[in-house]
Design an enzyme around this catalytic site. Structure first.
Site, PDB file in Angstrom:
ATOM      1  N   CYS A 112      70.411  55.756  68.458  1.00 17.69           N
ATOM      2  CA  CYS A 112      70.365  57.353  67.958  1.00 17.69           C
ATOM      3  C   CYS A 112      70.278  58.216  69.062  1.00 17.69           C
ATOM      4  CB  CYS A 112      69.372  57.591  66.709  1.00 17.69           C
ATOM      5  SG  CYS A 112      67.679  57.254  67.154  1.00 17.69           S
ATOM      6  N   HIS A 256      63.144  58.815  64.121  1.00 12.91           N
ATOM      7  CA  HIS A 256      64.589  59.047  64.302  1.00 12.91           C
ATOM      8  C   HIS A 256      64.768  60.205  64.889  1.00 12.91           C
ATOM      9  CE1 HIS A 256      68.690  58.513  63.474  1.00 12.91           C
ATOM     10  NE2 HIS A 256      68.917  59.504  62.494  1.00 12.91           N
ATOM     11  N   ASP A 277      74.044  63.420  62.489  1.00 13.66           N
ATOM     12  CA  ASP A 277      73.365  62.470  62.518  1.00 13.66           C
ATOM     13  C   ASP A 277      74.103  61.326  63.029  1.00 13.66           C
ATOM     14  OD1 ASP A 277      71.860  60.089  62.000  1.00 13.66           O
ATOM     15  OD2 ASP A 277      70.785  60.904  60.609  1.00 13.66           O
TER      16      ASP A 277
END
Length: 415
Positions: A112, A256, A277
């Site tokens: 991520c 995250h 995202d």
């Protein structure tokens, strides 16, 4: 246009912290972990063939499938629709050229931060405020997945972030998670001005609203005077949905990180952050609508520029019409009533024609826009609880060698 961080003394009652501190230690440690899939059956390494292609709009090649252009114009349209229904009061978005990059099977579960880094790089390479950023981020190598790791290790070898180097030890070829502090190191090492902001909500009753305050202040257009300088400024100030030239920011919390592309204020006064995202994927219809809007906006801007340069040019023919081999997309110019119509060309395959004719002449269904907007809203339940770190770009001149030497030890502003 450079960004001046919001003043904590104004934003936070009984909190006058406005100095720099090392980044929140536990947040850095939490994001600096390794992860392998299938309970260890897969090696936690990346092979040379799995470099992860990087693409930006300056390249003549078509983007990889996990890259989506035009989502900001589509998000703007969805917000206009929500505003017309009385749900959205106003909204502010980042630069419309920002693209979304999804994780793939290559990096799912650990990439991520890498994908957020790539989204920031693509935006910085495409903006016009600091054109020198393009060369700094593309030469001698562009930020593919393994190249990001190389950049950070090169920075360690040059004396940057000794604490991070000690914690991670080896990065190249691994699937180790990165935090925003590590991304900061990569940007600064390449000469890109970047700043970190730490927000600890422990003992602060307003909670996550404090994080939202900072982000709202960052994206909100600033005026240097009480009166608009020209008619464009006046119109921008009056519009409930505004697209700015701001770069997106990266918001990290425990577990995250996401790219924040703007915010929305609902009719009840609630602030909802809008995000890209990396874990999201978009279907072909969404990609097609987004690209059509972006192409329309770009061609409209070019047309207006050409018209202003040559007032004697012919103005006959359709106001807005662009054709492609596969389909025809026509778009009305008015934001509030803008309609996308996708028509089939006779030479299309029957299966393709069926998908496109589902839209018919009615344009984009309201529910489609609502669903898209809701996907990009970052609901409070999706955030961490107490500790956050923000990486943003002040858009100042590239760093000199002296600047970089002074930034080898990571510091951040506590908000």
């Amino acid at each position: 246009m450079s960004f001046k961080p919001p003043d904590p003394e104004i934003q936070i009652v009984n909190n006058t912290m406005n100095s720099t501190f090392p980044p929140l230690q536990c947040l850095r440690n939490h994001c600096r972990e390794t992860k392998s899939h299938d309970k260890g059956k897969e090696k936690a390494t990346i092979t040379k063939s799995d470099r992860g292609i990087f693409w930006h709009r300056g390249l003549s090649l078509s983007p990889p499938r996990n890259y989506t252009q035009g989502l900001i114009p589509l998000l703007k349209k969805a917000l206009w629709s929500s505003h017309a229904q009385g749900t959205t009061l106003r909204a502010v978005l980042c630069d419309e050229r920002v693209i979304h990059i999804s994780s793939t099977s290559l990096d799912r579960g650990w990439g991520c931060s890498y994908r957020n880094f790539q989204m920031a790089c693509a935006a910085l390479m495409d903006q016009k405020v600091q054109p020198k950023y393009l060369t700094l981020l593309s030469e001698p190598s562009s930020p593919g997945l393994r190249d990001i790791q190389q950049w950070i290790e090169d920075a360690w070898n040059a004396g940057f972030d000794p604490q991070g180097a000690q914690q991670l030890k080896k990065l190249i070829g691994t699937k180790k998670w990165l935090g925003t502090a590590d991304l900061y190191v990569a940007f600064v090492y390449r000469g890109i001005p970047a700043e970190l902001v730490d927000i600890n909500l422990t003992g602060r009753p307003r909670g996550v609203d404090i994080v939202k305050d900072w982000i709202v202040d960052y994206f909100s257009p600033k005026s240097n005077s009480s009166k608009p300088a020209n008619i464009n400024d006046a119109l921008r100030g009056a519009s409930p949905i505004v697209v700015t030239d701001r770069m997106p920011i990266i918001l990290q919390h425990q577990g995250h990180s996401r790219t924040i592309v703007g915010y929305e204020v609902t009719k009840t006064g609630k602030i909802k952050l809008l995000m890209f995202d990396p874990s999201m994927n978009f279907d072909n219809l969404t990609k097609q609508l987004a690209l059509a809007l972006y192409t329309h906006n770009t061609s409209s801007s070019d047309s207006r520029k050409r018209s202003s340069e040559s007032s004697s040019a012919s103005r006959s023919g359709p106001k807005r019409f662009r054709a492609a081999m596969e389909n025809v997309i026509s778009i009305d110019d008015e934001d509030e009533a803008e309609v996308l119509i996708i028509e089939s060309s006779p030479d299309q395959k029957p299966r393709e024609r069926k998908t496109k004719e589902a839209l018919g002449k009615s344009g984009v269904p309201t529910k489609t826009l609502q669903d898209f907007l809701d996907r990009l809203r970052l609901h409070t339940r999706g955030l961490g609880r107490m500790e956050y770190q923000i990486l943003y770009f002040p858009m100042t001149q590239p760093l000199t060698e002296q600047d970089k030497r002074s930034m080898k030890m990571i510091v951040s502003t506590e908000y």
